[in-house]
Write a protein that holds these residues in place. Structure first.
Motif, PDB file in Angstrom:
ATOM      1  N   MET A 165       0.834  -1.208   0.000  1.00 45.03           N
ATOM      2  CA  MET A 165       0.000   0.000   0.000  1.00 45.03           C
ATOM      3  C   MET A 165       0.868   1.257   0.000  1.00 45.03           C
ATOM      4  SD  MET A 165      -2.969  -1.235   2.677  1.00 45.03           S
ATOM      5  CE  MET A 165      -4.003   0.221   2.560  1.00 45.03           C
ATOM      6  N   SER A 166       1.944   1.229   0.760  1.00 44.06           N
ATOM      7  CA  SER A 166       2.860   2.363   0.813  1.00 44.06           C
ATOM      8  C   SER A 166       3.537   2.573  -0.541  1.00 44.06           C
ATOM      9  CB  SER A 166       3.930   2.136   1.889  1.00 44.06           C
ATOM     10  OG  SER A 166       3.352   2.027   3.167  1.00 44.06           O
ATOM     11  N   LYS A 167       3.875   1.465  -1.192  1.00 42.86           N
ATOM     12  CA  LYS A 167       4.550   1.533  -2.498  1.00 42.86           C
ATOM     13  C   LYS A 167       3.688   2.232  -3.527  1.00 42.86           C
ATOM     14  CE  LYS A 167       5.599  -0.563  -6.700  1.00 42.86           C
ATOM     15  NZ  LYS A 167       4.756  -0.924  -7.860  1.00 42.86           N
ATOM     16  N   LYS A 168       2.388   1.991  -3.499  1.00 42.73           N
ATOM     17  CA  LYS A 168       1.488   2.619  -4.462  1.00 42.73           C
ATOM     18  C   LYS A 168       1.472   4.142  -4.292  1.00 42.73           C
ATOM     19  CE  LYS A 168      -1.561  -1.398  -4.937  1.00 42.73           C
ATOM     20  NZ  LYS A 168      -2.931  -1.941  -4.694  1.00 42.73           N
ATOM     21  N   ILE A 169       1.550   4.598  -3.045  1.00 46.53           N
ATOM     22  CA  ILE A 169       1.556   6.039  -2.787  1.00 46.53           C
ATOM     23  C   ILE A 169       2.848   6.664  -3.292  1.00 46.53           C
ATOM     24  CG2 ILE A 169       1.621   7.773  -0.930  1.00 46.53           C
ATOM     25  CD1 ILE A 169      -0.196   5.765   0.659  1.00 46.53           C
ATOM     26  N   VAL A 170       3.977   6.045  -2.961  1.00 43.19           N
ATOM     27  CA  VAL A 170       5.278   6.552  -3.411  1.00 43.19           C
ATOM     28  C   VAL A 170       5.358   6.519  -4.940  1.00 43.19           C
ATOM     29  CG1 VAL A 170       7.775   6.148  -3.376  1.00 43.19           C
ATOM     30  CG2 VAL A 170       6.434   5.864  -1.281  1.00 43.19           C
ATOM     31  N   GLU A 171       4.859   5.449  -5.522  1.00 42.39           N
ATOM     32  CA  GLU A 171       4.886   5.293  -6.983  1.00 42.39           C
ATOM     33  C   GLU A 171       4.092   6.408  -7.674  1.00 42.39           C
ATOM     34  OE1 GLU A 171       4.190   1.628 -10.081  1.00 42.39           O
ATOM     35  OE2 GLU A 171       2.701   1.910  -8.504  1.00 42.39           O
ATOM     36  N   MET A 172       2.911   6.704  -7.158  1.00 41.45           N
ATOM     37  CA  MET A 172       2.082   7.737  -7.771  1.00 41.45           C
ATOM     38  C   MET A 172       2.684   9.120  -7.603  1.00 41.45           C
ATOM     39  SD  MET A 172      -0.217   6.144  -9.338  1.00 41.45           S
ATOM     40  CE  MET A 172      -1.160   7.566  -9.868  1.00 41.45           C
ATOM     41  N   ALA A 173       3.326   9.367  -6.470  1.00 44.97           N
ATOM     42  CA  ALA A 173       3.997  10.647  -6.262  1.00 44.97           C
ATOM     43  C   ALA A 173       5.164  10.793  -7.240  1.00 44.97           C
ATOM     44  CB  ALA A 173       4.491  10.761  -4.828  1.00 44.97           C
ATOM     45  N   ASP A 174       5.871   9.697  -7.448  1.00 44.16           N
ATOM     46  CA  ASP A 174       6.995   9.709  -8.388  1.00 44.16           C
ATOM     47  C   ASP A 174       6.505   9.949  -9.811  1.00 44.16           C
ATOM     48  OD1 ASP A 174       9.904   9.081  -8.969  1.00 44.16           O
ATOM     49  OD2 ASP A 174       8.935   7.510 -10.169  1.00 44.16           O
ATOM     50  N   LYS A 175       5.410   9.298 -10.196  1.00 43.11           N
ATOM     51  CA  LYS A 175       4.861   9.481 -11.541  1.00 43.11           C
ATOM     52  C   LYS A 175       4.367  10.911 -11.758  1.00 43.11           C
ATOM     53  CE  LYS A 175       3.448   4.726 -12.591  1.00 43.11           C
ATOM     54  NZ  LYS A 175       2.303   3.822 -12.884  1.00 43.11           N
ATOM     55  N   ALA A 176       3.949  11.561 -10.670  1.00 41.51           N
ATOM     56  CA  ALA A 176       3.476  12.949 -10.767  1.00 41.51           C
ATOM     57  C   ALA A 176       4.646  13.932 -10.848  1.00 41.51           C
ATOM     58  CB  ALA A 176       2.597  13.276  -9.570  1.00 41.51           C
ATOM     59  N   GLY A 177       5.876  13.408 -10.704  1.00 40.81           N
ATOM     60  CA  GLY A 177       7.055  14.261 -10.809  1.00 40.81           C
ATOM     61  C   GLY A 177       7.432  14.962  -9.521  1.00 40.81           C
ATOM     62  N   ALA A 178       6.950  14.462  -8.385  1.00 40.34           N
ATOM     63  CA  ALA A 178       7.212  15.118  -7.103  1.00 40.34           C
ATOM     64  C   ALA A 178       8.669  14.968  -6.673  1.00 40.34           C
ATOM     65  CB  ALA A 178       6.295  14.559  -6.024  1.00 40.34           C
ATOM     66  N   ASP A 179       9.220  16.047  -6.139  1.00 38.04           N
ATOM     67  CA  ASP A 179      10.562  16.016  -5.543  1.00 38.04           C
ATOM     68  C   ASP A 179      10.492  15.573  -4.088  1.00 38.04           C
ATOM     69  OD1 ASP A 179      11.938  17.193  -7.838  1.00 38.04           O
ATOM     70  OD2 ASP A 179      10.964  19.081  -7.274  1.00 38.04           O
ATOM     71  N   VAL A 180       9.333  15.758  -3.481  1.00 36.66           N
ATOM     72  CA  VAL A 180       9.169  15.457  -2.064  1.00 36.66           C
ATOM     73  C   VAL A 180       7.694  15.184  -1.777  1.00 36.66           C
ATOM     74  CG1 VAL A 180       8.920  17.921  -1.521  1.00 36.66           C
ATOM     75  CG2 VAL A 180       9.587  16.349   0.295  1.00 36.66           C
ATOM     76  N   ILE A 181       7.452  14.320  -0.798  1.00 34.35           N
ATOM     77  CA  ILE A 181       6.099  14.077  -0.296  1.00 34.35           C
ATOM     78  C   ILE A 181       5.993  14.769   1.056  1.00 34.35           C
ATOM     79  CG2 ILE A 181       4.437  12.347   0.512  1.00 34.35           C
ATOM     80  CD1 ILE A 181       5.838  10.321  -1.339  1.00 34.35           C
ATOM     81  N   VAL A 182       4.970  15.587   1.240  1.00 35.21           N
ATOM     82  CA  VAL A 182       4.768  16.221   2.546  1.00 35.21           C
ATOM     83  C   VAL A 182       3.477  15.703   3.162  1.00 35.21           C
ATOM     84  CG1 VAL A 182       6.037  18.313   1.930  1.00 35.21           C
ATOM     85  CG2 VAL A 182       3.560  18.256   1.607  1.00 35.21           C
ATOM     86  N   THR A 183       3.485  15.608   4.465  1.00 28.47           N
ATOM     87  CA  THR A 183       2.308  15.125   5.176  1.00 28.47           C
ATOM     88  C   THR A 183       2.159  15.878   6.489  1.00 28.47           C
ATOM     89  OG1 THR A 183       1.193  13.143   6.018  1.00 28.47           O
ATOM     90  CG2 THR A 183       3.569  13.276   6.342  1.00 28.47           C
TER      91      THR A 183
END
Length: 287
Positions: free
Chosen positions: A205-223
């Motif tokens: 489940m965590s991988k899917k979130i990281v994968e989608m952020a990467d596909k969106a071109g994100a440099d960083v994930i903030v929460t």
């Protein structure tokens, strides 16, 4: 503006970078924080699993102190915030439960203190004021704002702007000069609750979130959720090993980027060393 500050257990232990950055942002914005004296754990997970009344009475012990002070509460931890919001919801909607909670804590609670998440609490100050406090705009930084599920569910209790497509954290990232990327996994569960049943499910489940952020071109994930931050940050290496990937996206608190943009040094807020995933690439980009 003055808030009763409820840091909760995580901000006083593993997630000190969150505590430091929240305090730094509030200082930059002229917000006074009055830490609730002798606050107790909100009982998230362990408390309400013992019973509904127990799950309400534990956070009520801290909330009643804010009521006496006549202050609204700022609770950065998503789990703590939700437990406190539930108390107010029950107190205002069920007179019998209000009496039960008051009897359990041996003090009358009335639900007069509004419970602000850190997202709502900072947004309430005004995006214009946030933008005015910026000294180092984060131009060119692409940010994926990850809200997780605690802040948006259930909608009848959680009221962080839009439960399907929240935007307040995105708005604040824009206010400090960053680009908020458009991505579909803003509110997906990171799977932390499954860790004791099947860690493989959590990693997937965590991988899917990281994968989608990467596909969106994100440099960083903030929460804004300590549970989400810890899970995604700690599992990055595990994700890469299990799925033969090479993700290196830093996962930090949105308040860390805000504090940095407002003039705080990385070492003051833990942005340089308070995370499992290396933040050197992030610091190089925003320096």
């Amino acid at each position: 503006m003055r808030y009763a500050y409820y840091p909760g257990c995580s901000l006083h232990s593993m997630e000190k970078s969150y505590d430091r950055s929240v305090k730094a942002v509030c200082k930059h914005l002229g917000v006074e924080l009055w830490e609730i004296p002798d606050w107790v754990c909100c009982g998230a997970s362990s408390g309400h699993s013992m019973g509904h009344l127990v799950g309400l009475a534990i956070p009520a012990k801290s909330l009643v102190k804010a009521e006496k002070e006549g202050l609204d509460v700022l609770a950065p931890c998503a789990a703590c915030w939700q437990r406190m919001v539930w108390v107010n919801h029950e107190v205002k909607s069920d007179p019998k439960m209000k009496d039960k909670i008051s009897k359990a804590i041996e003090e009358e609670i009335n639900g007069t203190s509004k419970i602000f998440s850190i997202i709502d609490g900072l947004a309430a100050i005004g995006l214009d004021k946030v933008a005015q406090a910026v000294k180092k705009p984060l131009n060119g930084l692409k940010v994926a704002s990850y809200y997780g599920c605690y802040y948006v569910k259930p909608p009848k209790v959680a009221h962080v702007d839009d439960p399907e497509n929240p935007h307040l954290m995105d708005d604040m990232m824009k206010a400090i000069g960053a680009e908020a990327v458009d991505w579909p996994f803003k509110t997906e569960c990171c799977g932390t609750s499954m860790i004791f049943q099947d860690v493989g499910v959590t990693v997937s489940m965590s991988k899917k979130i990281v994968e989608m952020a990467d596909k969106a071109g994100a440099d960083v994930i903030v929460t804004a959720c300590p549970v989400c931050e810890m899970n995604l940050d700690m599992r990055m290496e595990q994700i890469n090993k299990q799925f033969n990937t090479n993700y290196k996206i830093p996962v930090v608190y949105f308040t860390e980027l805000m504090a940095y943009a407002m003039g705080s040094a990385p070492q003051e807020i833990g942005l340089d060393s308070g995370h499992c995933t290396d933040t050197k690439s992030l610091l190089a980009k925003i320096s």
